[in-house]
Scaffold this motif. Structure first.
Motif, short mmCIF file in Angstrom:
data_model
loop_
_atom_site.label_atom_id
_atom_site.label_comp_id
_atom_site.label_asym_id
_atom_site.label_seq_id
_atom_site.Cartn_x
_atom_site.Cartn_y
_atom_site.Cartn_z
N LEU A 1 0.81 -1.22 0.00
CA LEU A 1 0.00 0.00 0.00
C LEU A 1 0.84 1.28 0.00
O LEU A 1 0.33 2.37 -0.20
CB LEU A 1 -0.96 -0.01 1.19
CG LEU A 1 -2.04 -1.10 1.10
CD1 LEU A 1 -2.92 -1.10 2.34
CD2 LEU A 1 -2.90 -0.95 -0.17
N ASP A 2 2.17 1.12 0.23
CA ASP A 2 3.07 2.28 0.10
C ASP A 2 3.42 2.57 -1.36
O ASP A 2 3.99 3.62 -1.68
CB ASP A 2 4.39 2.05 0.85
CG ASP A 2 4.19 1.98 2.35
OD1 ASP A 2 3.17 2.50 2.84
OD2 ASP A 2 5.05 1.38 3.03
N VAL A 3 3.13 1.60 -2.22
CA VAL A 3 3.45 1.77 -3.64
C VAL A 3 2.38 2.66 -4.27
O VAL A 3 1.20 2.30 -4.29
CB VAL A 3 3.51 0.41 -4.36
CG1 VAL A 3 3.76 0.59 -5.86
CG2 VAL A 3 4.59 -0.48 -3.74
N ASP A 4 2.79 3.85 -4.73
CA ASP A 4 1.78 4.73 -5.33
C ASP A 4 1.93 4.83 -6.85
O ASP A 4 1.14 5.48 -7.51
CB ASP A 4 1.77 6.11 -4.67
CG ASP A 4 3.07 6.86 -4.84
OD1 ASP A 4 4.01 6.29 -5.43
OD2 ASP A 4 3.15 8.02 -4.38
N VAL B 1 3.18 2.13 -10.18
CA VAL B 1 3.80 0.95 -10.79
C VAL B 1 4.07 1.33 -12.24
O VAL B 1 3.16 1.79 -12.94
CB VAL B 1 2.87 -0.28 -10.74
CG1 VAL B 1 3.50 -1.48 -11.45
CG2 VAL B 1 2.51 -0.63 -9.29
N VAL B 2 5.30 1.17 -12.69
CA VAL B 2 5.61 1.39 -14.10
C VAL B 2 5.82 0.03 -14.74
O VAL B 2 6.65 -0.75 -14.26
CB VAL B 2 6.89 2.24 -14.29
CG1 VAL B 2 7.14 2.50 -15.77
CG2 VAL B 2 6.81 3.55 -13.52
N LEU B 3 5.05 -0.29 -15.76
CA LEU B 3 5.27 -1.54 -16.49
C LEU B 3 6.10 -1.20 -17.72
O LEU B 3 5.67 -0.41 -18.57
CB LEU B 3 3.93 -2.18 -16.88
CG LEU B 3 3.03 -2.56 -15.69
CD1 LEU B 3 1.70 -3.14 -16.18
CD2 LEU B 3 3.72 -3.55 -14.74
N ALA C 1 -1.91 2.47 -6.06
CA ALA C 1 -0.99 2.87 -7.14
C ALA C 1 -1.72 3.16 -8.43
O ALA C 1 -2.73 2.54 -8.75
CB ALA C 1 0.04 1.77 -7.38
N ARG C 2 -1.15 4.11 -9.19
CA ARG C 2 -1.50 4.18 -10.61
C ARG C 2 -0.48 3.30 -11.34
O ARG C 2 0.64 3.10 -10.84
CB ARG C 2 -1.48 5.63 -11.09
CG ARG C 2 -0.16 6.33 -10.86
CD ARG C 2 -0.30 7.87 -11.00
NE ARG C 2 0.86 8.52 -10.42
CZ ARG C 2 1.81 9.16 -11.11
NH1 ARG C 2 1.73 9.25 -12.43
NH2 ARG C 2 2.84 9.71 -10.51
N GLY D 1 -9.86 2.57 -12.12
CA GLY D 1 -9.32 3.90 -12.42
C GLY D 1 -7.83 4.01 -12.17
O GLY D 1 -7.30 5.12 -12.01
N GLN D 2 -7.12 2.88 -12.16
CA GLN D 2 -5.70 2.93 -11.82
C GLN D 2 -4.76 2.92 -13.03
O GLN D 2 -3.56 3.07 -12.87
CB GLN D 2 -5.35 1.74 -10.90
CG GLN D 2 -5.90 1.90 -9.50
CD GLN D 2 -5.66 0.66 -8.65
OE1 GLN D 2 -6.51 -0.22 -8.55
NE2 GLN D 2 -4.48 0.58 -8.06
#
Ligand SMILES: [Zn+2]
Length: 292
Positions: free
Chosen positions: A117-120, A122-124, A147-148, A179-180
Motif C-alpha cells: 500500500l506504500d506503492v503509489d 507501478v511502471v510496467l 498505485a496508478r 481507475g488505476q
C-alpha cells in the motif's frame, strides 16, 4: 555503490541516487526454455567470452541460459515507493506457461520493509507476462491498491493489434475499472524535477511501446532498462538480436543509443534478466575486468 572498474556491482541489491533508493527485488530465477545461442543471434565467440565475464551466472552447462526475473522499487523521500515491473507473478499468471512461477515478489517486498500500500506508482516497462505478473491478482484485484499503473499508449495499442486475449482482460480491464491505469505518451516525468526525479523514457524494439525508467539526482543516474538488453551479450555487442524482439532493427538502435548515453553519463544499468541486478553502462573496452 562503487562505480569504478568492475563491470558489475557484484552482489549489490540496492543503490542510492541522491535521496532516492533503488532496491532490486528478485521475483524468480530459472533456465530459459531454449538454449542461449538459438535466441541471441549474431554473437561471435569473443562476444560470448566477454559476456561471460560480465555475467558468469547466466551461463549454464550445454548452452543453457540462466536468467533472473527482477523488479525494482524506488523509495522516495516521504516513504512512497515506485515499483518498476511486477515479475512473473503467482501460480496461473499470464507467464505461467513458460516462466518459473510462483514468484517471490510479495516476500521480497516484505523483506525490504515495503508495504504494497506504500506503492503509489507501478511502471510496467512492457506488457509481457514476465513483467506484469503481480500487477493484478488472479482474483482480478490490483495488488497495489494505492498505485496508478503507467503504461505507454503505443504498447496498449500494439497489444490489441496483435489479437491479445489474455493481458487485456486480466490486467488492463481490472486497472481501468478501478481507475488505476495511467496511459502515458512518450517521455514522461513521473516524479520530481530536473534535480531529482523519475522519468519514463520510450525504448522501443523489444515491444513497440517498451519503456525504461531513469532515476536521477544531479549527476547520479540509474536506468531501469526493462528488456532493452535481456542478456549481457547484448551489452558487450548491442547488435546481437534477441529472437523475441518485435522489431529487431529498432531494438538494436535503441540499445546502441541507451548504452552510448549510459557510457557518457556514467549511468548504472538496472536489468531485469541478468543474474546481477546492477551493471555499469561503461564497460571497460578491452576484455572487461574479471570478477574476483
Ligand atoms: Zn522479460
Amino acid at each position: 555503490m562503487r562505480l569504478r572498474r568492475r563491470p558489475v556491482v557484484a552482489g549489490a541489491t540496492t543503490c542510492s541516487v541522491g535521496r532516492l533508493g533503488v532496491v532490486a527485488l528478485l521475483d524468480a530465477s530459472g533456465p530459459f526454455f531454449r538454449p542461449r545461442e538459438e535466441v541471441l543471434l549474431g554473437a561471435t565467440e569473443a562476444d560470448w567470452r566477454r559476456a561471460r565475464r560480465v555475467d558468469p551466472g547466466a551461463f549454464g552447462a550445454d548452452g543453457e541460459w540462466l536468467l533472473d526475473f527482477r523488479c525494482f522499487a524506488v523509495r522516495r523521500p516521504g516513504g512512497q515507493v515506485t515499483l518498476i515491473d511486477a515479475g512473473v507473478g503467482p501460480e496461473g499468471s499470464p507467464a505461467s506457461g513458460w516462466a518459473p512461477v510462483p514468484g517471490n515478489l510479495p516476500r521480497r517486498l516484505a523483506a525490504a520493509g515495503i508495504d504494497p500500500l506504500d506503492v503509489d506508482l507501478v511502471v510496467l516497462t512492457h506488457l509481457h507476462g514476465d513483467h506484469l505478473g503481480w500487477s493484478v491478482l488472479p482474483s482480478g484485484v490490483p495488488m497495489f491498491g494505492n498505485a496508478r499503473y503507467a503504461v505507454q499508449r503505443v504498447e496498449i495499442t500494439a497489444l490489441r493489434d496483435n489479437g491479445d486475449e489474455v493481458i487485456e482482460p486480466r490486467v488492463l480491464q481490472p486497472l481501468r475499472r478501478t481507475g488505476q491505469l495511467q496511459v502515458i505518451d512518450g517521455r514522461t516525468r513521473l516524479f520530481g524535477g530536473a534535480a531529482e526525479g523519475i522519468v519514463a523514457v520510450p525504448t522501443p524494439g523489444h515491444t513497440p511501446g517498451h519503456q525504461s525508467v531513469l532515476v536521477e539526482a544531479g549527476r547520479r543516474r540509474v536506468v531501469v532498462t526493462g528488456d532493452v538488453a535481456v542478456h549481457a551479450v547484448q551489452l558487450v555487442n548491442p547488435d546481437v538480436a534477441y529472437h523475441y524482439e518485435s522489431d529487431p532493427d529498432t531494438a538494436r538502435r535503441t540499445r546502441r543509443t541507451l548504452l552510448a548515453q549510459a557510457r557518457r553519463k556514467r549511468t548504472l544499468l538496472a536489468t531485469s534478466h541478468l543474474t546481477e541486478p546492477f551493471v555499469r553502462g561503461r564497460l571497460p573496452r578491452q576484455g572487461i575486468a574479471s570478477p574476483r
